[in-house]
Motif scaffolding. Structure first.
Motif, PDB file in Angstrom:
ATOM      1  N   GLU A 115      -4.319  -3.688   0.295  1.00  0.00           N
ATOM      2  CA  GLU A 115      -4.886  -3.480  -1.032  1.00  0.00           C
ATOM      3  C   GLU A 115      -3.907  -3.758  -2.163  1.00  0.00           C
ATOM      4  O   GLU A 115      -4.296  -4.286  -3.188  1.00  0.00           O
ATOM      5  CB  GLU A 115      -5.429  -2.056  -1.145  1.00  0.00           C
ATOM      6  N   GLY A 116      -2.658  -3.391  -1.996  1.00  0.00           N
ATOM      7  CA  GLY A 116      -1.716  -3.571  -3.081  1.00  0.00           C
ATOM      8  C   GLY A 116      -0.297  -3.802  -2.602  1.00  0.00           C
ATOM      9  O   GLY A 116       0.086  -3.363  -1.530  1.00  0.00           O
TER      10      GLY A 116
ATOM     11  N   ASP B  51       0.826  -1.210   0.000  1.00  0.00           N
ATOM     12  CA  ASP B  51       0.000   0.000   0.000  1.00  0.00           C
ATOM     13  C   ASP B  51       0.860   1.259   0.000  1.00  0.00           C
ATOM     14  O   ASP B  51       0.651   2.188   0.778  1.00  0.00           O
ATOM     15  CB  ASP B  51      -0.969  -0.001   1.188  1.00  0.00           C
TER      16      ASP B  51
ATOM     17  N   ARG C 248      -6.421  -7.345  -3.224  1.00  0.00           N
ATOM     18  CA  ARG C 248      -7.839  -7.494  -2.923  1.00  0.00           C
ATOM     19  C   ARG C 248      -8.406  -8.777  -3.523  1.00  0.00           C
ATOM     20  O   ARG C 248      -9.434  -9.247  -3.097  1.00  0.00           O
ATOM     21  CB  ARG C 248      -8.612  -6.270  -3.415  1.00  0.00           C
ATOM     22  N   ARG C 249      -7.714  -9.346  -4.496  1.00  0.00           N
ATOM     23  CA  ARG C 249      -8.222 -10.575  -5.109  1.00  0.00           C
ATOM     24  C   ARG C 249      -7.881 -11.808  -4.280  1.00  0.00           C
ATOM     25  O   ARG C 249      -8.404 -12.887  -4.515  1.00  0.00           O
ATOM     26  CB  ARG C 249      -7.674 -10.735  -6.521  1.00  0.00           C
TER      27      ARG C 249
ATOM     28  N   ASN D 200       0.909  -8.582   8.977  1.00  0.00           N
ATOM     29  CA  ASN D 200      -0.220  -7.675   8.821  1.00  0.00           C
ATOM     30  C   ASN D 200      -0.545  -7.031  10.168  1.00  0.00           C
ATOM     31  O   ASN D 200      -0.641  -7.707  11.181  1.00  0.00           O
ATOM     32  CB  ASN D 200      -1.434  -8.434   8.289  1.00  0.00           C
TER      33      ASN D 200
ATOM     34  N   ASP E 239      -2.508  -6.631  -7.099  1.00  0.00           N
ATOM     35  CA  ASP E 239      -3.744  -6.237  -6.427  1.00  0.00           C
ATOM     36  C   ASP E 239      -4.055  -7.311  -5.388  1.00  0.00           C
ATOM     37  O   ASP E 239      -4.428  -8.432  -5.727  1.00  0.00           O
ATOM     38  CB  ASP E 239      -4.876  -6.123  -7.446  1.00  0.00           C
TER      39      ASP E 239
ATOM     40  N   GLU F  54      -4.776  -4.124   9.272  1.00  0.00           N
ATOM     41  CA  GLU F  54      -5.395  -3.293   8.244  1.00  0.00           C
ATOM     42  C   GLU F  54      -5.621  -4.128   6.986  1.00  0.00           C
ATOM     43  O   GLU F  54      -4.907  -5.091   6.731  1.00  0.00           O
ATOM     44  CB  GLU F  54      -4.482  -2.111   7.919  1.00  0.00           C
ATOM     45  N   TRP F  55      -6.606  -3.719   6.199  1.00  0.00           N
ATOM     46  CA  TRP F  55      -6.871  -4.408   4.941  1.00  0.00           C
ATOM     47  C   TRP F  55      -5.770  -4.065   3.950  1.00  0.00           C
ATOM     48  O   TRP F  55      -5.461  -2.898   3.731  1.00  0.00           O
ATOM     49  CB  TRP F  55      -8.241  -3.988   4.402  1.00  0.00           C
TER      50      TRP F  55
END
Length: 164
Positions: A139-140, A66, A159-160, A133, A157, A136-137
């Protein structure tokens, strides 16, 4: 006389441009999966499984998550075992190190893996990037690596990937 040098210069330039296009477009570093492990303190570790589908070794130079440096990132290598790189397992043949410590070799075929398992000579078989981690989410991820001596950036990405 100047025209004599023009043709070789043009051919050389085309070859260099073709080589650079090959390196940038081949993008041999592939993420083929992810696994997670949560320790007793609630800290989550994610390992993204890597494959080198190219012809030469790849050396990872930098990993950002991110657009920032993650608090913890490492290269995991599975030696002489059919087990993929995972966090939280007690396997002395899975080692974690700085991301630029070891080159990622081109993927072995089944026969080469069987031979490596038989010989037990500390042959690297599977690779992964370990990211801690913070809850947090994600994303990239951007991986900067060297392939044929050229620095290449791969954007992934995240998110996949389902990483719960």
């Amino acid at each position: 006389m100047r025209r004599i040098w023009l043709a070789p210069l043009l051919v050389s330039s085309c070859m260099i441009i073709g080589f650079l296009l090959f390196v940038f477009l081949s993008n041999p570093l592939v993420i083929n999966g992810a696994s997670t492990y949560t320790d007793g303190k609630g800290r989550q570790e994610i390992v993204f499984q890597l494959d080198n589908e190219g012809y030469r070794n790849i050396t990872i130079l930098d990993v950002t998550i991110d657009s920032s440096q993650p608090s913890s990132v490492a290269l995991g290598v599975s030696y002489d075992t059919g087990q993929h790189v995972q966090s939280g397992v007690d396997n002395p043949l899975i080692l974690f190190m700085e991301v630029d410590t070891e080159a990622i070799r081109p993927r072995l075929n089944k026969e080469q893996i069987d031979e490596a398992l038989r010989k037990k000579e500390m042959t690297p078989i599977h690779y992964g990037i370990l990211v801690t981690n913070t809850g947090e989410w994600l994303e990239g991820m951007t991986i900067t690596y060297s392939y044929f001596g050229v620095h290449v950036r791969k954007k992934v990405d995240l998110r996949r990937w389902t990483v719960d």
